[in-house]
Design an enzyme around this catalytic site. Structure first.
Site, PDB file in Angstrom:
ATOM      1  N   TYR A  46       0.948  -1.172   0.156  1.00 43.34           N
ATOM      2  CA  TYR A  46      -0.321   0.755  -0.032  1.00 43.34           C
ATOM      3  C   TYR A  46       0.814   1.300  -0.133  1.00 43.34           C
ATOM      4  CZ  TYR A  46      -4.175   3.149   1.457  1.00 43.34           C
ATOM      5  OH  TYR A  46      -4.756   4.038   1.337  1.00 43.34           O
ATOM      6  N   LYS A  51       1.287   4.438  -2.801  1.00 45.70           N
ATOM      7  CA  LYS A  51       0.962   6.113  -2.585  1.00 45.70           C
ATOM      8  C   LYS A  51       1.927   7.151  -2.550  1.00 45.70           C
ATOM      9  CE  LYS A  51      -3.450   5.136  -1.699  1.00 45.70           C
ATOM     10  NZ  LYS A  51      -4.599   5.302  -2.731  1.00 45.70           N
TER      11      LYS A  51
HETATM   12  N1  LIG Z   1      -9.780   5.849   4.224  1.00 44.29           N
HETATM   13  C1  LIG Z   1      -8.662   6.128   4.873  1.00 44.29           C
HETATM   14  O1  LIG Z   1      -8.505   6.227   6.250  1.00 44.29           O
HETATM   15  C2  LIG Z   1      -8.023   6.432   3.636  1.00 44.29           C
HETATM   16  C3  LIG Z   1      -6.774   7.314   4.443  1.00 44.29           C
HETATM   17  C4  LIG Z   1      -5.631   8.325   3.094  1.00 44.29           C
HETATM   18  C5  LIG Z   1      -5.658   7.737   2.023  1.00 44.29           C
HETATM   19  N2  LIG Z   1      -7.264   6.790   1.328  1.00 44.29           N
HETATM   20  C6  LIG Z   1      -7.100   6.705  -0.089  1.00 44.29           C
HETATM   21  O2  LIG Z   1      -8.266   7.080  -0.191  1.00 44.29           O
HETATM   22  C7  LIG Z   1      -9.192   6.635  -1.328  1.00 44.29           C
HETATM   23  C8  LIG Z   1     -11.203   6.622  -1.139  1.00 44.29           C
HETATM   24  O3  LIG Z   1     -10.485   5.119   0.128  1.00 44.29           O
HETATM   25  P1  LIG Z   1     -11.884   5.106   1.144  1.00 44.29           P
HETATM   26  O4  LIG Z   1     -11.207   5.199   2.024  1.00 44.29           O
HETATM   27  O5  LIG Z   1     -12.823   6.285   0.824  1.00 44.29           O
HETATM   28  O6  LIG Z   1     -12.297   3.162   0.587  1.00 44.29           O
HETATM   29  P2  LIG Z   1     -13.771   2.567   0.397  1.00 44.29           P
HETATM   30  O7  LIG Z   1     -13.403   1.711   0.494  1.00 44.29           O
HETATM   31  O8  LIG Z   1     -14.323   3.132   1.230  1.00 44.29           O
HETATM   32  O9  LIG Z   1     -14.455   3.362  -1.180  1.00 44.29           O
HETATM   33  C9  LIG Z   1     -13.983   3.123  -2.077  1.00 44.29           C
HETATM   34  C10 LIG Z   1     -14.084   3.056  -3.535  1.00 44.29           C
HETATM   35  O10 LIG Z   1     -13.281   2.838  -4.659  1.00 44.29           O
HETATM   36  C11 LIG Z   1     -13.751   1.432  -5.207  1.00 44.29           C
HETATM   37  N3  LIG Z   1     -12.801   1.089  -5.883  1.00 44.29           N
HETATM   38  C12 LIG Z   1     -12.058   0.309  -5.836  1.00 44.29           C
HETATM   39  N4  LIG Z   1     -11.497  -0.912  -6.427  1.00 44.29           N
HETATM   40  C13 LIG Z   1     -11.666  -0.033  -7.509  1.00 44.29           C
HETATM   41  C14 LIG Z   1     -11.751  -0.107  -9.277  1.00 44.29           C
HETATM   42  N5  LIG Z   1     -10.269  -1.052  -9.429  1.00 44.29           N
HETATM   43  N6  LIG Z   1     -12.009   0.450  -9.931  1.00 44.29           N
HETATM   44  C15 LIG Z   1     -12.766   1.462  -9.979  1.00 44.29           C
HETATM   45  N7  LIG Z   1     -13.240   2.151  -8.528  1.00 44.29           N
HETATM   46  C16 LIG Z   1     -12.260   0.740  -7.608  1.00 44.29           C
HETATM   47  C17 LIG Z   1     -14.586   0.824  -4.434  1.00 44.29           C
HETATM   48  O11 LIG Z   1     -15.746   0.596  -5.702  1.00 44.29           O
HETATM   49  C18 LIG Z   1     -15.258   1.687  -2.983  1.00 44.29           C
HETATM   50  O12 LIG Z   1     -16.612   2.075  -3.959  1.00 44.29           O
HETATM   51  C19 LIG Z   1      -8.289   5.526  -2.083  1.00 44.29           C
HETATM   52  O13 LIG Z   1      -7.744   6.158  -3.172  1.00 44.29           O
HETATM   53  C20 LIG Z   1      -7.700   4.801  -0.079  1.00 44.29           C
HETATM   54  O14 LIG Z   1      -5.979   4.558  -0.544  1.00 44.29           O
HETATM   55  C21 LIG Z   1      -7.619   6.552   2.096  1.00 44.29           C
END
Ligand SMILES: NC(=O)c1ccc[n+]([C@@H]2O[C@H](COP(=O)([O-])OP(=O)(O)OC[C@H]3O[C@@H](n4cnc5c(N)ncnc54)[C@H](O)[C@@H]3O)[C@@H](O)[C@H]2O)c1
Length: 279
Positions: free
Chosen positions: A165, A169
């Site tokens: 991961y 990133k």
């Molecule tokens: N939640 C956290 O703590 C956090 C922290 C830092 C960064 N992020 C980043 O934020 C972004 C959003 O994540 P989130 O936390 O909202 O997670 P989440 O799982 O709630 O949402 C992610 C969405 O992406 C979709 N998805 C997954 N694989 C996919 C693909 N191959 N093509 C299209 N859509 C796809 C999923 O169906 C889901 O609806 C990600 O890039 C994650 O790495 C999250």
């Protein structure tokens, strides 16, 4: 003397024609609502067609222009086709791309399968690369708009048992930094979002060893200093200000500075903190 009557362009988050990946859940869904609240049209992209449609139909019920589109961001052909069709689906050229779709993957090095490495690299890194490759040239030619790449504090935070991961990133951050300099002066702003913990469905949707699931789920609430709606709002404001880096939480900003100031101490401290908290 006659003054030039040329109108100042709107900030890129206002009345945008936006493509948002991973818009069916979490941070992506919050971006979709916030872009619509600012008068924009939204193409809600997700690998899960039902989730994307739910967000788009909720937005339409509120009087916004929103369309759902199923697409796997890791699939080159699907992303190419998305870029070809986005303008006709939105009714005007795309002005805002939010590369948000991402998946979580955890586990010790050597234990995480290479299949899972490829899965994570494909969605998190290749997804953002595909987005920039297929959409950035048209934005540059338009001479207006923005790209938000959702990286993470994992890009620099070096937390143990998150190698794959973290690597994806760090790649998204390098992609954003490079695009920012490449597109400087073109009218296209690039912002990299680097949050720490934001309560979403990322743990549920991700892959990690069973023994770490409870810790990861509880961390989503215990360590969260902000929520997805606030993150989306602050990041769109950062894009409008022209900021490359968006670190929405204080713990992320401290980690960012500490690592630069004293990298060896930082690595030891983050490893020790993880062992105390996770075991
Ligand atoms: N939640 C956290 O703590 C956090 C922290 C830092 C960064 N992020 C980043 O934020 C972004 C959003 O994540 P989130 O936390 O909202 O997670 P989440 O799982 O709630 O949402 C992610 C969405 O992406 C979709 N998805 C997954 N694989 C996919 C693909 N191959 N093509 C299209 N859509 C796809 C999923 O169906 C889901 O609806 C990600 O890039 C994650 O790495 C999250």
């Amino acid at each position: 003397m006659r003054r030039s009557m040329k109108k100042k362009p709107l900030p890129p988050s206002t009345q945008a024609a936006a493509v948002i990946t991973g818009a069916g859940s979490g941070i992506g869904r919050s971006f979709a609502y916030e872009v619509a609240r600012r008068g924009g049209s939204v193409l809600c992209v997700d690998i899960d067609a039902e989730r994307a449609e739910q967000v788009a139909s909720n937005l339409r019920a509120l009087g916004n222009h929103a369309i759902a589109q199923q697409c796997d961001v890791g699939d080159q052909a699907q992303m190419e086709s998305l870029a070809e069709n986005a303008e006709s689906l939105l009714g005007r050229p795309v002005t805002l791309l939010i590369n948000n779709a991402g998946v979580g993957l955890g586990g010790p090095i050597g234990e995480v399968s290479l299949e899972d490495w490829h899965w994570c690299m494909n969605v998190n890194l290749w997804g953002a690369i595909h987005g920039c490759h297929f959409f950035a040239p048209a934005l540059r030619d338009l001479g207006y708009g923005g790209i938000i790449n959702v990286a993470s504090a994992a890009a620099f935070g070096s937390a143990p048992e998150m190698t794959a991961y973290n690597v994806t990133k760090a790649g998204v951050l390098a992609l954003s930094e490079t695009l920012s300099s490449e597109l400087a002066g073109t009218g296209v702003q690039v912002t990299a979002l680097c949050p720490t913990v934001v309560p979403t469905n990322i743990v549920e949707n991700g892959r990690l060893p069973e023994r770490r699931r409870d810790f990861a789920s509880s961390a989503m609430t215990r360590f969260a200093l902000t929520n997805a709606d606030q993150v989306a709002r602050q990041t769109l404001n950062a894009l409008d200000r022209g900021d490359l880096y968006m670190l929405p939480q204080i713990d992320g900003r401290i980690a960012w500075r500490l690592k630069r100031l004293t990298p060896r101490l930082y690595a030891r401290a983050i490893g020790e903190a993880y062992r105390i908290l996770a075991d």
